[in-house]
Design an enzyme around this catalytic site. Structure first.
Site, mmCIF file in Angstrom:
data_model
loop_
_atom_site.group_PDB
_atom_site.id
_atom_site.type_symbol
_atom_site.label_atom_id
_atom_site.label_comp_id
_atom_site.label_asym_id
_atom_site.label_seq_id
_atom_site.Cartn_x
_atom_site.Cartn_y
_atom_site.Cartn_z
ATOM 1 N N GLN A 198 -5.557 -8.833 -2.737
ATOM 2 C CA GLN A 198 -5.667 -7.817 -1.670
ATOM 3 C C GLN A 198 -7.124 -7.600 -1.273
ATOM 4 O O GLN A 198 -7.427 -7.283 -0.120
ATOM 5 C CB GLN A 198 -5.073 -6.476 -2.142
ATOM 6 C CG GLN A 198 -3.567 -6.422 -2.199
ATOM 7 C CD GLN A 198 -3.031 -6.818 -3.563
ATOM 8 O OE1 GLN A 198 -3.666 -7.538 -4.323
ATOM 9 N NE2 GLN A 198 -1.836 -6.352 -3.898
ATOM 10 N N GLY B 194 0.864 -1.181 0.000
ATOM 11 C CA GLY B 194 0.000 0.000 0.000
ATOM 12 C C GLY B 194 0.896 1.225 0.000
ATOM 13 O O GLY B 194 1.832 1.312 0.808
ATOM 14 N N ASP C 263 -1.421 4.813 -6.323
ATOM 15 C CA ASP C 263 0.007 4.686 -5.995
ATOM 16 C C ASP C 263 0.808 5.877 -6.491
ATOM 17 O O ASP C 263 1.882 6.179 -5.968
ATOM 18 C CB ASP C 263 0.572 3.397 -6.589
ATOM 19 C CG ASP C 263 0.303 2.241 -5.653
ATOM 20 O OD1 ASP C 263 -0.868 1.826 -5.571
ATOM 21 O OD2 ASP C 263 1.240 1.809 -4.968
ATOM 22 N N ASN D 261 -2.667 2.766 -10.291
ATOM 23 C CA ASN D 261 -3.185 2.029 -9.136
ATOM 24 C C ASN D 261 -3.213 0.547 -9.486
ATOM 25 O O ASN D 261 -2.872 0.144 -10.606
ATOM 26 C CB ASN D 261 -4.572 2.550 -8.734
ATOM 27 C CG ASN D 261 -5.001 2.037 -7.368
ATOM 28 O OD1 ASN D 261 -4.222 2.088 -6.409
ATOM 29 N ND2 ASN D 261 -6.195 1.509 -7.250
ATOM 30 N N LYS D 262 -3.623 -0.253 -8.527
ATOM 31 C CA LYS D 262 -3.601 -1.709 -8.666
ATOM 32 C C LYS D 262 -4.218 -2.181 -9.973
ATOM 33 O O LYS D 262 -5.264 -1.669 -10.387
ATOM 34 C CB LYS D 262 -4.341 -2.303 -7.458
ATOM 35 C CG LYS D 262 -4.422 -3.807 -7.390
ATOM 36 C CD LYS D 262 -3.084 -4.487 -7.530
ATOM 37 C CE LYS D 262 -2.035 -4.012 -6.552
ATOM 38 N NZ LYS D 262 -0.670 -4.528 -6.867
HETATM 39 O O1 MRU Z 1 0.656 -3.893 -4.584
HETATM 40 P P1 MRU Z 1 0.010 -3.154 -3.444
HETATM 41 O O2 MRU Z 1 -0.866 -4.019 -2.618
HETATM 42 O O3 MRU Z 1 1.015 -2.370 -2.648
HETATM 43 O O4 MRU Z 1 -0.928 -2.092 -4.158
HETATM 44 C C1 MRU Z 1 -1.685 -1.213 -3.373
HETATM 45 C C2 MRU Z 1 -2.616 -0.379 -4.166
HETATM 46 O O5 MRU Z 1 -2.649 -0.437 -5.376
HETATM 47 C C3 MRU Z 1 -3.479 0.594 -3.422
HETATM 48 O O6 MRU Z 1 -4.684 0.799 -4.104
HETATM 49 C C4 MRU Z 1 -2.738 1.939 -3.326
HETATM 50 O O7 MRU Z 1 -1.457 1.756 -2.790
HETATM 51 C C5 MRU Z 1 -3.466 2.919 -2.540
HETATM 52 S S1 MRU Z 1 -3.510 2.417 -0.857
HETATM 53 C C6 MRU Z 1 -3.966 3.627 0.138
#
Ligand code: MRU
Length: 351
Positions: free
Chosen positions: A202, A57, A243, A253-254
């Site tokens: 996630q 995150g 991100d 983002n994810k």
């Molecule tokens: O690969 P991750 O689990 O670190 O990805 C996280 C995300 O994509 C979240 O949506 C993003 O970091 C925002 S979290 C407040």
């Protein structure tokens, strides 16, 4: 529906804690089966925890890296007080290289480096103050965004969210999940749909667990069920975190976020991105310039060590995507909401 504020929204989970000169991290690789913590005391251990996603995150990895820098300074001072600064500088790239897409990591380390430059003597207390400030400011920003974002959710009943953006992904409370917590406590929504978020899950492993800890009703859907869910009229908004946000409003983002945004636009639903201003990268003109992390193919080909795909199968595993800014209905930050974000509006927000 009653729109009166009730008690403060529940928020019982913490991903990152500083205790007795060490960094305690809730190991998210083990959730929901086990709640277990790693206690870290070196920069190398913190970098590995970020790289291997024990902590993940965007804001949470920035905060973990900031505390990692404190550990690095403490070690450098212990070894050689005269030249601690040189060793400290050598350690920062280790943390920075742990994951490439989330800009919060670089932002937090820049702040730690600036704090180190201001230190005349023993650096650890001042650096710990800076890391704690980064942590506390993030949690405060999330509460502010929760209040701002919830205003948009009047009469929407249910929302869809993707990945995990809650206390597990931040200093506490969450970005998109902070808006959801606030809206739920104000009776603006009564349920949350979470897409499972292939391949690391996630959504199903973390968001479902975190919302259950706080007794917020959550219903999982396969990522591929999202368009159908939107067409059914069950959700009013799609709410996600970020991100990195480029200067023109493009959002990294994810993986799967882009598909949700396209589907939301097609079905006439609102698409909300919730992120602190530390996630906006004014130095990156647009989404094309953002590095998209690719992770190992086994994340797709296997689950928990069990091979799912045939032996010779190959896999391509980009773990983030870019949603063009023009698909975003509103960007919610702690400094205010920006509707239909573009370069000019983002410049004004950051001014
Ligand atoms: O690969 P991750 O689990 O670190 O990805 C996280 C995300 O994509 C979240 O949506 C993003 O970091 C925002 S979290 C407040």
């Amino acid at each position: 529906m009653n729109t009166q504020q009730t008690e403060a929204p529940a928020d019982n989970v913490r991903a990152v804690q500083w205790t007795d000169g060490r960094l305690k991290i809730l190991d998210q690789r083990l959730l929901p089966a086990r709640v277990d913590y790693l206690v870290l005391s070196t920069v190398e251990e913190v970098a590995a925890a970020i790289r291997d996603m024990a902590v993940r995150g965007a804001p949470a990895i920035g905060i973990a890296a900031a505390y990692g820098a404190v550990l690095g300074a403490a070690r450098a001072w212990e070894r050689q007080p005269d030249t601690w600064r040189r060793e400290f500088q050598r350690q920062l790239p280790l943390l920075l290289a742990a994951r490439p897409t989330a800009v919060n990591l670089r932002w937090a380390l820049d702040r730690m480096q600036a704090a180190a430059e201001r230190c005349q003597a023993y650096p650890v207390d001042a650096l710990l103050r800076e890391a704690t400030a980064i942590h506390q400011e993030d949690t405060a920003a999330n509460h502010a965004m929760g209040r701002i974002g919830a205003e948009y959710l009047r009469n929407s009943r249910a929302v869809l969210t993707h990945c995990n953006t809650g206390s597990l992904a931040t200093g506490g409370f969450g970005t998109a999940l902070g808006v959801i917590r606030t809206a739920y406590s104000q009776y603006l929504i009564d349920t949350v749909y979470a897409s499972e978020t292939r391949p690391w899950l996630q959504g199903s492993r973390l968001t479902a667990w975190e919302l259950q800890q706080d007794r917020i009703p959550v219903t999982l859907v396969a990522d591929s069920a999202a368009a159908w869910l939107m067409q059914s009229g069950r959700v009013g908004w799609v709410i996600v975190g970020a991100d990195r946000i480029a200067a023109n409003g493009d959002v990294a983002n994810k993986i799967g976020t882009y598909a949700h945004a396209v589907n939301a636009r097609h079905h006439g639903l609102g698409f909300m991105v919730v992120a602190p201003v530390s996630t906006i990268d004014a130095a990156t003109a647009d989404g094309k310039a953002i590095e998209i992390e690719e992770r190992k193919s086994s994340e797709l080909l296997e689950y928990a060590g069990i091979r799912l795909a045939p032996a010779e199968a190959q896999a391509y595993n980009p773990v983030f995507d870019i949603t063009p800014g023009h698909l975003v209905t509103v960007l919610v930050t702690e400094k205010g909401a920006v509707e239909a974000p573009d370069a000019e509006k983002i410049r004004r927000l950051l001014r």
